[in-house]
Design an enzyme around this catalytic site. Sequence first.
Site, short mmCIF file in Angstrom:
data_model
loop_
_atom_site.label_atom_id
_atom_site.label_comp_id
_atom_site.label_asym_id
_atom_site.label_seq_id
_atom_site.Cartn_x
_atom_site.Cartn_y
_atom_site.Cartn_z
N CYS A 1 0.84 -1.19 0.00
CA CYS A 1 0.00 0.00 0.00
C CYS A 1 0.88 1.24 0.00
CB CYS A 1 -0.91 0.00 1.22
SG CYS A 1 -1.90 1.49 1.17
N HIS B 1 -0.11 4.49 -0.37
CA HIS B 1 -0.60 5.68 0.36
C HIS B 1 -0.34 5.53 1.86
CE1 HIS B 1 -4.38 3.65 1.70
NE2 HIS B 1 -4.38 4.60 2.61
O1 LIG Z 1 -1.68 3.50 -2.54
C1 LIG Z 1 -1.83 2.27 -2.55
O2 LIG Z 1 -0.97 1.54 -3.05
C2 LIG Z 1 -3.02 1.68 -1.87
N1 LIG Z 1 -4.14 2.58 -1.70
C3 LIG Z 1 -5.30 1.75 -1.50
C4 LIG Z 1 -5.03 0.58 -2.42
C5 LIG Z 1 -3.54 0.39 -2.41
O3 LIG Z 1 -3.22 -0.63 -1.51
#
Ligand SMILES: O=C(O)[C@H]1NCC[C@@H]1O
Length: 454
Positions: free
Chosen positions: A139, A141
């Site tokens: 992930c 973010h």
């Molecule tokens: O930024 C990301 O990689 C994540 N955001 C939610 C889905 C992914 O895991």
Amino acid sequence: MSRKRRFPSHDDGSPDELHNINVPTFISQSCGTELKTVEMHTCGEPTRIVYSGYPDLPYALPTVTPMYPLSDLQSGTLLEQREYAMSHHDNLRRALICEPRGHRDMYGAVLCWRTELTETGKAHTGVLFLTNDGYSTMCGHATLALGRLIVDQAGSGEKKLFDLGMSKDLMYDPKTQTMAVDLHVPCGLVSLQVPVVFIGTDTWKVDTSRMISYQGTPSWFSDSTFLSFSEPATRWPELGDREEVNFGIAYGGAFYIMVEAKRLGFTASDLENITPSGLAALSNATRLLKEEFNRRLVEWPETRRMWLRHPDYKDDHTLYGVIVTARPSSTGQDTYSNLPPNAESGICFFANQQVDRSPTGSGAQARVALGWSLADPHPEPRTFHSPVSWAYGGEGAFVAEVVGHKRLGNVSQGVKVKISGKARYTGVSSFVVEDDDEIGKGFWFDELGKRSES
Ligand SMILES: O=C(O)[C@H]1NCC[C@@H]1O
């Protein structure tokens, strides 16, 4: 200051010297676990970071008697801790992510301070990621959010919320004015560069005027293919008379399908001017595409199943998400008239049709790998927008750039991608679940009908 400086990442403060944000006794007396979190967002995408209350996951050092029963584990690698969390503590994921404390699109992270990489000094801490459906492998973010939290807390000079007992020091690089943080995430080791400003000789804070960056595990393009949707039950209204849908599959720590909006029967403007009905239609189309993909995957021969197999790991992987894009990464051809060159937009549906508010760091890694392998090396950094960053004039967009290459297995060429973005605090929380509160254990409002059917 011209040389790299080393800062201890933890003091030896006992837990009662930590900031204690306690739930009052009249509430806690009827509750079991008290889960403490820092709440953050990255381009609007939440991360509920659990720093206290989550049971320690079993980690076995060969020379040390394990603190926790390892009956169903051989040892306690991060991936095994993830298995353990799935099988023993999924009630906590549900409590944190589902309603009434969370919602369909809530995201969480649990700090795991002892893993095979923290114990060998390669990582500052480990982390598990929580979705509406389970435990993801990567992930972006949340990685950016964790980088900010760890560096801010270490440099605050105040009582800390948590002490990970990290054995690895934080390194400050005066050239880039950043601190390095290494995170052990389920797909491997991710290295963050977090910009800081010094407040005193040994105190600092994250410089929010600059972006935090991470370099993920190598990404790569798996294949470009198509599926047939001639069966009426597999179709959605916007498909019109299309019978086939072309898409790419790429890995950025997790596997994604990348599909252009027009292939699904949508326009670039459906992504740009997202509406509730447009979102529902896109969610329906991507859900049907994912279902059909997974169904075919079971039927197709071994070579096809290789699409979702990491060249370096034997594990079978699953499809994590579908990213609908407005412009084909392969040609750079602009079907999204308002986008400047080197910018892309898209929307990511992951886990159980969870909608990412952010431009999806791991998805941007995969998209860069897809474009790179299709003979567009993207020498320039590319900006990735989500519907949120688009609506806020570019605020919160991620920047992705290729910083190197790595051979993976003997078949695939991996791409090292650096992702940059900003993460913000939204609060701190203490969550409880009353022992006899069935509803409070976690539910989905939109699935209540299924409950009465079963
Ligand atoms: O930024 C990301 O990689 C994540 N955001 C939610 C889905 C992914 O895991």
